[in-house]
Design an enzyme around this catalytic site. Structure first.
Site, PDB file in Angstrom:
ATOM      1  N   SER A 145       0.664  28.481  -5.706  1.00 15.65           N
ATOM      2  CA  SER A 145       0.994  28.493  -4.081  1.00 15.65           C
ATOM      3  C   SER A 145      -0.198  27.672  -3.898  1.00 15.65           C
ATOM      4  O   SER A 145      -0.265  27.137  -4.313  1.00 15.65           O
ATOM      5  CB  SER A 145       0.711  29.852  -4.062  1.00 15.65           C
ATOM      6  OG  SER A 145       0.308  29.969  -2.644  1.00 15.65           O
ATOM      7  N   TYR A 158      -5.076  37.485  -2.938  1.00 17.26           N
ATOM      8  CA  TYR A 158      -3.770  36.387  -2.671  1.00 17.26           C
ATOM      9  C   TYR A 158      -3.958  35.589  -3.130  1.00 17.26           C
ATOM     10  O   TYR A 158      -3.663  34.498  -4.635  1.00 17.26           O
ATOM     11  CB  TYR A 158      -2.454  35.878  -2.064  1.00 17.26           C
ATOM     12  CG  TYR A 158      -1.679  35.430  -2.207  1.00 17.26           C
ATOM     13  CD1 TYR A 158      -0.507  35.670  -3.132  1.00 17.26           C
ATOM     14  CD2 TYR A 158      -1.678  33.960  -1.354  1.00 17.26           C
ATOM     15  CE1 TYR A 158       1.133  35.160  -2.665  1.00 17.26           C
ATOM     16  CE2 TYR A 158      -0.243  33.777  -1.773  1.00 17.26           C
ATOM     17  CZ  TYR A 158       0.879  34.230  -2.114  1.00 17.26           C
ATOM     18  OH  TYR A 158       2.306  33.406  -2.660  1.00 17.26           O
TER      19      TYR A 158
END
Length: 255
Positions: A145, A158
């Site tokens: 990410s 996350y």
């Protein structure tokens, strides 16, 4: 080019029933691979497999599993191996996000994110390793990410998990290089998916801030991931391992 030809290969895509995962699966199928879509939602996975067969003309199956659970992973990999006889590429794309300030995040929520995003990649990679070793090689691609690079005040678990994905990628790449298994990560930029739609609804001004930084001037579409997926699954990347490849429209390069 034959370097990018996946004819006769089998690719496993966890979380392949929507968003980026489905975009990658469609690209792999268009290059000739047979696809195993692995996800918890059986109906959604079956629909994705049907879409892949219809749009790409490739064989696709749906396998229901929670990839954060070792017994599910072992069963799913055994089923895929039995159905196709080989496993050439694994895309660890399954993941979740819980958006809260870190002080409001419970330990259970933290563990949910870590299990879904990191433990799943470890378990699935470990499960396919014997198949790839016997075959003389294979490809593993982990989905990171932008938060593999940047922190996130509203998604600490996350971001931590996606940083860990890059380190897992490097470690597996080094451990399995002698077995001719290349392990790499893809770092998606801001893609227009169900997950990021929820983020835009929850975080005021996020859409505008992100769009202002993307050099390409638009949020990415799931099919923007197809080319990178095919490259990292194909013989074209046989001398590429341990990298984290941004697919972000210039986001990282922009001041």
């Amino acid at each position: 080019m034959k370097l990018f030809d996946l004819t006769g290969k089998t690719a496993v895509v966890t979380g392949g029933n929507g968003g980026i995962g489905l975009g990658m699966a469609l690209g792999l199928a268009a290059a000739g691979a047979s696809i195993a879509v692995v996800g918890r939602n059986a109906e959604k996975s079956r629909a994705a497999a049907a879409t892949i067969e219809e749009q790409a003309g490739a064989k696709a199956i749906a396998v229901t599993a929670d990839v954060s659970k070792e017994e599910d992973v072992e069963r799913a990999v055994a089923e895929i191996g039995e159905r196709f006889g080989r496993i050439d590429a694994l895309f660890n794309n399954a993941g979740i996000n819980i958006r809260k300030p870190p002080q409001d995040l419970s330990l259970d929520e933290w563990n949910q994110v870590m299990d879904a995003n990191v433990t799943s990649a470890f378990l699935t990679s470990k499960a396919v390793y014997p198949w790839m070793k016997r075959q003389g090689g294979g490809k593993i691609v982990n989905t990171g990410s932008m938060t593999s690079v940047f922190g996130s005040s509203f998604a600490a678990a996350y971001a931590t998990s996606k940083g860990a994905i890059v380190q897992l990628t490097r470690s597996l790449a080094l451990a399995w290089a002698a077995d001719h298994i290349q392990v790499n990560a893809i770092l998606p930029g801001w893609f227009d998916t169900e997950m990021t739609l929820a983020a835009r609804q929850q975080i005021p001004g996020l859409h505008e801030r992100v769009l202002a930084r993307i050099a390409h001037g638009r949020w990415a579409r799931p099919d923007d991931m197809a080319g990178a997926a095919v490259f990292l699954a194909s013989p074209a990347s046989d001398y590429v391992t341990g990298i984290a490849l941004p697919v972000d429209g210039g986001y990282l390069a922009t001041l």
